[in-house]
Design a protein around this motif. Sequence first.
Motif, PDB file in Angstrom:
ATOM      1  N   GLY A 140      45.019  38.439  46.831  1.00  8.24           N
ATOM      2  CA  GLY A 140      44.203  37.282  46.443  1.00  8.24           C
ATOM      3  C   GLY A 140      42.807  37.633  45.973  1.00  8.24           C
ATOM      4  N   LYS A 141      42.613  38.908  45.539  1.00  4.71           N
ATOM      5  CA  LYS A 141      41.276  39.327  45.099  1.00  4.71           C
ATOM      6  C   LYS A 141      41.127  39.274  43.583  1.00  4.71           C
ATOM      7  CE  LYS A 141      40.336  42.793  48.697  1.00  4.71           C
ATOM      8  NZ  LYS A 141      40.018  44.203  48.862  1.00  4.71           N
ATOM      9  N   GLN A 142      42.216  39.048  42.858  1.00  6.90           N
ATOM     10  CA  GLN A 142      42.197  39.026  41.382  1.00  6.90           C
ATOM     11  C   GLN A 142      43.248  38.030  40.919  1.00  6.90           C
ATOM     12  OE1 GLN A 142      42.258  43.016  39.684  1.00  6.90           O
ATOM     13  NE2 GLN A 142      43.149  42.310  37.770  1.00  6.90           N
ATOM     14  N   ASP A 143      42.960  37.356  39.784  1.00  4.36           N
ATOM     15  CA  ASP A 143      43.910  36.352  39.292  1.00  4.36           C
ATOM     16  C   ASP A 143      44.914  36.923  38.302  1.00  4.36           C
ATOM     17  OD1 ASP A 143      42.904  34.279  40.734  1.00  4.36           O
ATOM     18  OD2 ASP A 143      41.388  33.772  39.223  1.00  4.36           O
ATOM     19  N   ARG A 144      44.399  37.792  37.425  1.00  2.00           N
ATOM     20  CA  ARG A 144      45.191  38.152  36.258  1.00  2.00           C
ATOM     21  C   ARG A 144      44.870  39.589  35.809  1.00  2.00           C
ATOM     22  NH1 ARG A 144      45.378  34.414  30.881  1.00  2.00           N
ATOM     23  NH2 ARG A 144      45.890  32.795  32.368  1.00  2.00           N
TER      24      ARG A 144
END
Length: 348
Positions: free
Chosen positions: A211-215
């Motif tokens: 959950g530290k980066q979206d894409r």
Amino acid sequence: MAKRALITGIAGQDGGHLAKLLHEKGYEVYGVIRGQLESSHPRYQQTQNEMPYVKLVLADLLDLAALTRAMQEIKPDEVYNLAAISHVGYSFKDPIMTADVTGKGVLNVLEAIRLAGLEKTTKFYQASTSEMFGGLDYNRPEKGYTEESSFHPRSPYGVAKLYGFWITKNYRENYGMFAVSGILFNHEGERRGPEFVTRKISQAVARIKLGKQDRLELGNMDAKRDWGYAGDYVEGMWRIMQQDKPDDYVLATGETHSIREFCELAFKETGVDIEWQGTGVKETGVDKKTGKVLISINPDFFRPSEVDLLLGDPTRAEKELGWERQVDFPGLVKLMVEHDLKEEASKA
Ligand code: NAP
Ligand code: G4F
């Protein structure tokens, strides 16, 4: 007495793997780290902490005097020249510095050996690359590039490396030096720099899972590479240097995979199935279960010219060096994602 090895590019991916291997084989290992990094510098300390058995030497590949001093003082039995500006994409942005370091830097190391009067006793390894082949249809043998294939580099990096390859051969022929090249196809792993595509993917997969980066944004998804594990390739480097007769060898896996395949396997490690939608710059990689876009294209990562496909034929290295890779493609992806999941989880 223990053999002495000097490794340039000690702080890079291969430098760490090779230093460990040579240390385990009983070598006294010296590592060249860039001249401006004083011993109080965090980069110097980080490298020293990671490899306490390596004696660090301050020098730059552009500094012939410092390299000559190092050769005179250490009198190495074997020199492994791994230092380079090694990022192909970056070489388009800074072609002059790439030519100086990745090309002429090789000559500096060879000359330093000669000026120190060691050309008859010190063996020299040059980190040559599959980028020299270029990946164009006309020169691509069906089973992959071999030691006999022709070159057509497609980047300032590839051109600079070709100079390094030929000057190494030239010193072998001119001065009877044991000066050789390993022509290595892409090799990756947990020490790979985050600017290279495989590590960029494995780090992003771990960060997305936590959950530290979206894409994840990537460039050319169509490129194919012959990817192996760096730990296996440094064993090949050492074997090339132990031959009775100096010669150049291709190290490769004999398999090629696309960036898409790497992404699919990497996300699969975290339980995510990727579905590809759209084409060209509109292509996306979507989480099959949730429909969330996890991968998209950013043209900023495109290069002015591309090496579309790399595939190497390691037959000669396997026969003559007895070299064999231990880690296969799925094993490599797994190892990298597992490492990055642990590393990212340990960060605040
Ligand atoms: P890397 O991680 O980029 O390491 C290169 C090292 O060179 C870095 O530690 C860097 O120092 C050092 N360096 C750069 N400029 C220098 C300079 N002016 N003076 C002294 N040191 C300098 O590369 P790698 O993946 O370990 O690869 C090792 C070698 O094999 C490179 O020559 C590369 O071109 C070649 N190669 C790699 C592959 C591959 O797939 N990995 C395949 C074929 C050939 P800093 O740490 O200070 O930046
Ligand atoms: O991971 P890469 O940057 O490695 P590349 O260009 O193959 O070079 C590496 O391997 C060479 C041996 O063949 C070495 F000599 C060299 O020093 C280096 O270690 O890119 C691999 C492919 C390319 O086609 C690139 O265009 O991935 C494509 N790509 C797509 N998106 C990307 C990205 N590359 C990077 N670095 N970043 C992206 O976002």
